[in-house]
Design an enzyme around this catalytic site. Structure first.
Site, PDB file in Angstrom:
ATOM      1  N   GLU A  33       0.878  -1.255   0.220  1.00 26.55           N
ATOM      2  CA  GLU A  33      -0.069  -0.141  -0.232  1.00 26.55           C
ATOM      3  C   GLU A  33       1.292   1.425   0.500  1.00 26.55           C
ATOM      4  OE1 GLU A  33      -2.849   2.651  -0.510  1.00 26.55           O
ATOM      5  OE2 GLU A  33      -3.102   1.120  -0.582  1.00 26.55           O
ATOM      6  N   GLY A  38      -6.899   0.712   4.154  1.00 29.06           N
ATOM      7  CA  GLY A  38      -8.081   0.593   3.938  1.00 29.06           C
ATOM      8  C   GLY A  38      -8.809   1.196   2.620  1.00 29.06           C
ATOM      9  N   GLY A  39      -7.895   1.894   1.440  1.00 30.34           N
ATOM     10  CA  GLY A  39      -8.129   2.507   0.154  1.00 30.34           C
ATOM     11  C   GLY A  39      -9.094   3.447   0.312  1.00 30.34           C
ATOM     12  N   THR A  40     -10.003   3.592  -1.105  1.00 29.21           N
ATOM     13  CA  THR A  40     -10.577   4.834  -1.459  1.00 29.21           C
ATOM     14  C   THR A  40     -12.296   4.820   0.082  1.00 29.21           C
ATOM     15  OG1 THR A  40     -10.039   5.125  -3.597  1.00 29.21           O
ATOM     16  CG2 THR A  40     -11.954   6.115  -2.586  1.00 29.21           C
ATOM     17  N   CYS A  41     -12.325   3.909  -0.072  1.00 30.06           N
ATOM     18  CA  CYS A  41     -13.881   3.862   1.105  1.00 30.06           C
ATOM     19  C   CYS A  41     -13.463   4.485   1.887  1.00 30.06           C
ATOM     20  CB  CYS A  41     -14.573   2.315   1.233  1.00 30.06           C
ATOM     21  SG  CYS A  41     -15.752   1.932   1.928  1.00 30.06           S
ATOM     22  N   HIS A 445     -46.703  -2.773   9.556  1.00 29.70           N
ATOM     23  CA  HIS A 445     -47.319  -1.734   9.736  1.00 29.70           C
ATOM     24  C   HIS A 445     -46.392  -0.572   9.841  1.00 29.70           C
ATOM     25  CE1 HIS A 445     -50.217   1.474   8.404  1.00 29.70           C
ATOM     26  NE2 HIS A 445     -50.385   1.263   9.173  1.00 29.70           N
TER      27      HIS A 445
END
Length: 461
Positions: A33, A38-41, A445
């Site tokens: 890396e 963790g990358g872009t996200c 509901h």
């Protein structure tokens, strides 16, 4: 030169879990890396933006609370606190990913930029300039994508923002001009409008969300314009001029005329480009398309045996959940001996404007292009009981079904929690549940999902 059974380039949403699982399966594994685990996200995408969108939604709800009988007075936005909260969440998520890698036996984390120097050989260059060479039997490329910068006169000197740099602003822009009327641009545009910015969105197509059905696009346009967001379509920025420290002059060309806008900030959100330029793919022979996306087969393998590409770098649907699914396909095929494929997999997605746009399957436009025998049902959110009760009546629900089989072909849910509602329809599609069964299904509901009864009541048997 160290040799590994498996090398993963890029610690994103496919790379991190794949590295851990391969190591746990007994493979001597390395993950490389160059920036942040963790990358872009985690670092620049889903996590920080959705944290900030939550703050923007709270500001908007507070400003509208009098409609529900609650008067909170003037709303004050503290952008520094918003950024601090966002950073704390990002740090928490990133640390979780880092700890997961560090605690996995048989897994080596290498921080640095990767470059192929042979078919299965890679040089890793650390920030201090030191290099090491490694080789691997299996190599997985998960380097993602970055903001594509359009060729506009004067833009490079305007201190423009990207979806990464805008996350660290310590002041609310006076006038934010957004280049691009799709997911990234619309999410940021609405967010900063709610923080107090004047916002203008510039889109070169004849409408925002040009790939979605026209009624969906028009509905969201109306919603955003009600929030006083200016939307210019069939428009392009031709020139940017810097006037002083915090003033920009933007020349915008629309049909038949050119006008000038005064702006304080420009956000570039007109697409993304794969991060393959510096990988040295020529050295390993991996082929790309004309835009630089790595070409793969339906098992995610490149033209070079043993080299795979996962996530945004290969093109196609650029979503975190697709990258994660790429990992599961590759891992299960290689380690568990399955025969999974990316062919015909469902591609759900959600745009986190407010209301959200949840999507699955075909749009009506796509059904028309395929010349399918289909029916369509549309239900405005103003007719949904839960929407009325919660004062969330903007948007619509839309479904496309096959006339003969009664199977659901696709859906667009522009609604509060549209991403959650569309997941119900995705499960129905994957399970082969027909629309007539959902029409009479018993839902709790009053929930949003219960309104699917009403949506499918509009279908003709």
């Amino acid at each position: 030169m160290k040799h590994y059974d498996a090398i993963i380039i890029g610690a994103g949403q496919a790379g991190v879990p794949l590295a851990k699982k391969l190591a746990m399966a007994g493979k001597k594994t390395a993950i490389i890396e160059k920036r942040l685990i963790g990358g872009t996200c985690i670092n620049d995408g889903c996590t920080p933006t959705k944290a900030m969108i939550a703050s923007a939604r709270m500001a908007y709800q507070a400003s509208k609370s009098a409609d529900l009988g609650i008067d909170v007075g003037p709303v004050k936005v503290d952008i520094k606190k918003i950024i601090k909260r966002k950073d704390e969440i990002v740090d928490q998520f990133r640390k979780g990913a880092e700890d997961g890698l560090d605690s996995t036996k048989g897994l080596t984390v290498l921080m640095g930029a990767a470059r192929f120097t042979g078919e299965k050989e890679i040089t890793v260059k650390a920030e201090d300039g030191k290099e090491q060479k490694i080789s691997g039997e299996l190599i997985f490329i998960n380097t993602g994508a970055e903001t594509a910068i359009p060729d506009i006169e004067g833009l490079s000197g305007s201190h423009y923002l990207t979806s990464t740099t805008i996350l660290d602003l310590t002041e609310v822009p006076e006038h934010l001009v957004v280049i691009g009327g799709n997911y990234i641009g619309l999410e940021f545009g609405q967010m900063f409008s709610r923080f107090g910015s004047q916002v203008t969105i510039i889109e070169k197509s004849d409408r925002i969300l040009a790939k979605e059905d026209q009624d969906v696009s028009e509905s969201l346009t109306e919603i955003l314009e009600k929030e006083k967001i200016a939307i210019l379509t069939s428009a392009e920025i031709k020139k940017v001029k810097v006037n002083g420290k915090s003033s920009l002059e933007v020349d915008v060309q629309t049909v038949g005329k050119t006008s000038k806008l005064k702006a304080s900030h420009i956000l570039v959100a007109a697409g993304r480009t794969p991060q393959t330029r510096h990988l040295g793919l020529d050295a390993c022979g991996v082929k790309t398309d004309e835009k630089g996306h790595i070409l793969v087969n339906d098992k995610l393998e490149t033209n070079i045996k043993g080299i795979y590409a996962l996530g945004d770098v290969k093109g196609g649907p650029a979503f975190t959940h697709i990258a994660y699914n790429d990992y599961t396909i590759v891992y299960r095929n290689l380690i568990e001996g399955t025969d999974y494929s990316i062919k015909d997999r469902p591609v759900p997605y959600c745009m986190f404007t407010d209301p959200q746009l949840g999507r699955i399957g075909l749009s009506e436009t796509e059904a028309q292009e395929k010349k399918l025998d289909y029916q369509v049902a549309v239900l405005p959110m103003s007719s949904v009981a839960r929407g009325i009760e919660t004062n969330e009546t903007q948007g619509l629900m839309k479904a496309i079904v096959d006339t003969k089989s009664k199977k659901i072909l696709g859906a667009a849910i522009l609604a509060s929690e549209g991403g959650e509602i569309v997941s119900v329809l995705q499960m129905a599609m994957e399970g082969g549940i027909t629309y007539d069964r959902i029409r009479y299904c018993v839902f709790a509901h009053p929930t949003y999902s219960e309104s699917l009864n009403n949506l499918f009541m509009k279908m003709e048997d």
